[in-house]
Scaffold this active site. Structure first.
Site, PDB file in Angstrom:
ATOM      1  N   ARG A  38       0.813  -1.221   0.000  1.00  0.00           N
ATOM      2  CA  ARG A  38       0.000   0.000   0.000  1.00  0.00           C
ATOM      3  C   ARG A  38       0.849   1.276   0.000  1.00  0.00           C
ATOM      4  O   ARG A  38       0.572   2.228  -0.737  1.00  0.00           O
ATOM      5  CB  ARG A  38      -0.929  -0.012   1.228  1.00  0.00           C
ATOM      6  CG  ARG A  38      -1.922   1.124   1.317  1.00  0.00           C
ATOM      7  CD  ARG A  38      -3.051   1.016   0.304  1.00  0.00           C
ATOM      8  NE  ARG A  38      -2.797   1.784  -0.881  1.00  0.00           N
ATOM      9  CZ  ARG A  38      -3.077   1.392  -2.098  1.00  0.00           C
ATOM     10  NH1 ARG A  38      -3.643   0.227  -2.317  1.00  0.00           N
ATOM     11  NH2 ARG A  38      -2.797   2.140  -3.129  1.00  0.00           N
ATOM     12  N   GLU A  47       5.063  40.112 -10.143  1.00  0.00           N
ATOM     13  CA  GLU A  47       3.704  39.814 -10.578  1.00  0.00           C
ATOM     14  C   GLU A  47       3.058  41.082 -11.129  1.00  0.00           C
ATOM     15  O   GLU A  47       3.165  42.165 -10.543  1.00  0.00           O
ATOM     16  CB  GLU A  47       2.907  39.310  -9.367  1.00  0.00           C
ATOM     17  CG  GLU A  47       1.458  38.981  -9.694  1.00  0.00           C
ATOM     18  CD  GLU A  47       0.679  38.504  -8.460  1.00  0.00           C
ATOM     19  OE1 GLU A  47       1.258  37.756  -7.652  1.00  0.00           O
ATOM     20  OE2 GLU A  47      -0.478  38.909  -8.304  1.00  0.00           O
ATOM     21  N   ASP A  66      -0.599  37.697 -14.339  1.00  0.00           N
ATOM     22  CA  ASP A  66      -1.560  37.007 -13.494  1.00  0.00           C
ATOM     23  C   ASP A  66      -2.980  37.101 -14.030  1.00  0.00           C
ATOM     24  O   ASP A  66      -3.547  38.199 -14.126  1.00  0.00           O
ATOM     25  CB  ASP A  66      -1.494  37.589 -12.079  1.00  0.00           C
ATOM     26  CG  ASP A  66      -2.258  36.723 -11.091  1.00  0.00           C
ATOM     27  OD1 ASP A  66      -2.218  35.482 -11.238  1.00  0.00           O
ATOM     28  OD2 ASP A  66      -2.906  37.277 -10.192  1.00  0.00           O
TER      29      ASP A  66
END
Lengths: 282, 282, 282, 282, 282, 282
Positions: free
Chosen positions: F103, F200, F221
């Site tokens: 797992r 930005e 952005d």
């Protein structure tokens, strides 16, 4: 004895600090299949210390890459003198491993060898006297076990490793205890039986009081050679003497000739000039 | 910025190394209720760095004893010059805390201040030129974050923090990549976009090749002032220049006057003389 | 001195072992707003040790829940005797914190108090003689610092903390060194100056050899009272004596009366009956 | 199943506690090239547990010295009975490794074998009844995984490992929940589906209430044999029964004969007499 | 219950990964004295989980800077639905702390809220049936404790936490054990008494065999609704049933209507769409 | 480059979380001597990433059991496409090791392959344009090194690794600095020389200001394709452009065709569908 499990932990910490999210230069420029041979060479005279640490660094970087560790053949063992141009170790293995490990391995080796070289020089200066050169707790935080080992490799001996394995009553302890007599008696009453009591003394008067109360060792702090000589005479046969405080290459011989048993030098570890070693790919 | 969570981890490691199974001298001689005031005093001129680290050490030792942390009043902040006899910090609290913390706090403070002082001296020597003094990766294993901070406190700037945050192609990378052109191209193709490519050059010829292939910064390794001057002229407006290799107090001014942008000095961190500080109980 | 930073680390480890992914019973049955007052009560006579550890456990469980730590009022301090039915501590705070912490706090407190009680009993049995009861390295792995502290709380003294803070030359070291003389001389030549040399001796002949070579302490291993007496007479004024090996409640008085300085008892820590303490919600 | 990664972590912690800054006796007296053969021998009857832990200790000390791990041949496997004088394991390798590892390896082995022996004795006392001997959470902080394993090696079974893998509603939970019915219902509503609900009962009345609300297991706390018998009869076919509280060698058989399914004994792990094992260099 | 000591450890690990040698943008552009107020706002509908984790992140970043932790006022508590544009939390404190913490806090909060939202949606889809939605072990390595908590916040229940707190016999165990009967019997013989036995069955035939050998829970793997219905009928009153395997939004209702007790869905945690949250400085 | 020492640490943490006090199902049902062969098989199309991590998990579980690590033969290497039904790896070794590791190994492999597959899909969608697909810091806490590696395996490139290896001035930094010009100048003055300045910008006006003050990269952005095109034209030859904000499979091609250099996509790592892989015992 150098605990290699402790060394591994220290080496991994240093590598993690340097490698961080990855050696991007090597990843971009060195083909994974490239292998190399390299030499660690000295550019000056000195004494080597730290070879097992350097070897551990290369072995751990090999684990970072999931490859076999490089062959690491030591040519100048810890404690041995080295001359300019002399090869200290030969390395053969994946180029990426060698280049990623280089700086960290050298950082350890240069510092430790610097300590060993400085110690050996001091030991040499007092040759013929009965004085022994010892270190202090003024070591680099986190590397004490390596630096005290380097002092031994340079021919020095170790003072206590920490606050836990010796009793050294300094002036501040004496003040807090209410007097030199009170401090020594309190220490004697509770000290582990295998550990002796050392007391700091600044004057001949204090040396006398320490001897009377039964101190086993006396740290003679910042005394002139004349006073040292007087203190040593008083202590002879009753307590071990340690000269301490601002000992330099210039003063160490004169101090040793006063007859003190031990000369402790903080600068062995707190003000070290790294030995000039470099790694050269052949 | 000094990450105080990282500082705490480093301080605890150093304390564990020094305290081990207990400060037996203090336990035996200092009454639990005793309190003291103390000064950290400098015995020489220099620049202070490491006050937040020293303060953290005292705070953590207070946790060792389960008491309130001592008052710690900084009188000489990181980056400030200090004169002989000047008080750098005042401390007030349990005597046991002060005495157990003393050596570890000073070990950090003396080493970091030694680095700051050495850096400030170098910065001073190149004053009036356009050269900046920067450090290297030749730092003490495990303490890089503190030593790079100390360089900044001395007025220097930091080169890369590790193998992960800059690309510096050295001669060994060039060999492995099959040539300077191949190495630079490989790096450009895969490098993170915010990171520039620096290449080591030993000769004017190599400087030319590096420029042609588009290196952003060139490390001029162990060049004479005359060659440096020639290299700087070639690079002007095309790439940043860094002089490196055996820079000393004697040579740094002449190197700066060649017009290089950066001068990197390993000895800022690998060969440090600790600043002479002491703690005095009042 | 009990290093509370070390205690915190040990307490967190124990809590992590017990709490794992969560105290499901408490989460399902105890309302978050419920608060309680509780007593830690003794069901038998003994000596208390470990209160700061228990307090730390409750404080850390409060952090697990993100709440204020419970009030913890100690009524029987470490080193104090306790009688059946007597309250050792009063606790007030969130019920969930108290119930989750209960078992881990008691596990520490019962074991440490068991050691203190056993030590106090042994100390009591030799009252009036000059012998001191000391512990050994036969402690629970990971808890030595707590168990040696508990011995002190019971009125005993500590032998060395580990392999690092004393020299104890046993028969196997003697074999490997090539003889008792060789072993002692090697130890003397290299031992830290503050640490004395202890040697194990099984016979009077070995005691003599150890004394001649300058041992500072002699461990008299598994000797009859008569032989002990003879050995003690030989050592008087020349070396400290330690009786060791299978010391019991029945034999300790007779051993003490031989005049030995120290009696070391492994069972103080390796075979402990937990003191019967319980936590009762009021 | 004994998680050897967890065992390694525990062994390293114990070694670090014992070795600290170095085994100074061995470093000074045992030549690095010396090799030895040794036996771990029992001095009394019992049951062995902890061989993989002891083997791990020797393997890790070999890493401390940077040498091959000693040959470790087990002669009495975990869960096997051992007689006085019988050899439990044979070891061959560097003398320094054997001597530095000796005490820590034995500290684990003696404690775990002590638990296994005590458990085996209890299991033996109830032979022929349907009762199973189980442990509690009253284990040594930090060593639960080893001590629960030792119980299994002695033929016992494990109760829950911690607060996380079972629901056991004690009187304090009942009070906080507002009644036994409320507590059980709350637990049933939120419990993981694979985990059953156990409730503590002090009286027959409480056993009845627990059964009515659907408890799957009932802990019968400190009941007399007669009351136990009555409780067992009530629970038959409806809930598993566990007798708990002050079970001793003297009382365990009578308790088992009441027909309870499980008998839990805190003293299996909280009050252990170490099995008397020693290491002898041949 | 969310263990906040564990949460702190996880948060520190995440911060160390993101901050590394320092947040250089903030250090260069944000004045140390600047303070701000900020909102965490949702851009979509969902369910909130992870507020205590986000709060812990801000608190730890305050420690990084050595300042007071920002005020953190929760407006949408864990388990509460949230609408587009709604404020989930208000924060006020040093700008540097807020900006350095922002991404790590959101990374936790968005993932955990994504899980809670997905779980809540599934729970909603089966409303009115008796089926409960449960998770699996298909969680993000290292974050299981947070992800299982998020499932609970979404109204789901937890299956086992790991390999240690439940027995689930899968086909591979059955093969290794030599048959379903052998596997169940072996498990029953050795299982802790509070833990039930769950067995995986792919066919009705296997369901029958599991019931006959006494399994307490049966995992019905990848069955059609018709087969599920048949299996559920067989198990009624004898064993709990769990439907598993590729359950989707489309199929979950039909599965629930077969009457199964539990529906386990790996995708609750292994394939999560982060909830769209952002931090806005006011 | 994938640092395997870091991978080992992450794998051990995940295993400790899953195994806890032991895999009780396997311990009870799988004979210690049982060995098996197994395949990891894909049930859908995708790209593989994480094979060295999966292999490390199996190797570490072998250490848990103290046995040789299973043979692990990779059939689909990291970065390779995989088809439904195709075998990704073959494993042979102790059955218990395989079942305990299964797992955890799959949890790593499925998540990392999911990221690689998603990245490869995005890279495919922009084929023929000059845009590169890059990741963000929106990664799973604690697994960034693995997730950024998986992005590379999918053909994407990495943006910065953390706050420490790039400068990205966002609107909040600009506000705190007192303007875009002030922010950029402060960053330029103090930034490490090898690191470029990214800013930005939300509008064309901001793009202009950023260019004028000398930004090296501009994050555009949430702009429309038309605005993006305009911004790209402005920046051509002066700064690198990065499109960011809500990029989807539907929009990525149109964005790429605007001529931007980089497209960063948070969903590559924050909203991942695990690749459907399973382990089958043969």
């Amino acid at each position: 004895m150098l605990n290699l499990v402790a060394v591994k932990r220290i080496a991994l910490r240093a590598l993690s600090e340097d490698i961080g999210s990855g050696d991007i230069t090597t990843a971009l420029t060195v083909p994974p299949t490239s292998t190399s041979r390299a030499h660690i060479v000295s550019r000056e005279s000195g004494v080597i210390a730290g070879m097992p640490v350097a070897e551990m660094v290369f072995a751990q970087v090999a684990k970072v890459y999931g490859v076999e560790k490089p062959e690491f053949r030591i040519r100048a063992f810890d404690g041995c003198p080295i001359a300019p141009g002399q090869v200290a170790a030969e390395i053969a293995g994946p180029t990426a491993v060698i280049l990623t490990a280089e700086r960290t391995a050298l950082n350890f080796l240069q510092r430790m060898s610097g300590i060993a070289a400085k110690t050996a020089h001091m030991v040499d200066l007092v040759k013929g006297t009965s004085a022994k050169i010892i270190d202090t707790r003024k070591t680099t935080p986190g590397l004490r076990v390596l630096e005290k080992y380097a002092v031994r490799m340079g021919g020095g001996q170790n003072h206590r490793f920490g606050l836990y394995d010796a009793i050294l009553i300094k002036d501040n302890h004496i003040k807090a205890a209410g007097g030199i007599k009170e401090a020594i008696q309190a220490a004697k009453a509770g000290a582990p039986h295998a550990i002796q009591i050392e007391v700091e003394a600044d004057t001949i008067e204090q040396v006398r009081m320490a001897l009377e109360t039964g101190a086993n060792m006396i740290l003679l702090d910042n005394m002139t050679p004349a006073t040292l000589r007087e203190a040593v005479a008083l202590c002879k046969g009753r307590a071990l003497t340690e000269a301490s405080g601002g000992v330099t290459e210039e003063s160490v011989r004169e101090i040793a000739e006063t007859g003190v048993d031990l000369i402790s030098i903080g600068a062995l570890t707190h003000s070290v000039k790294a030995l000039d070693l470099s790694l050269e790919i052949l």
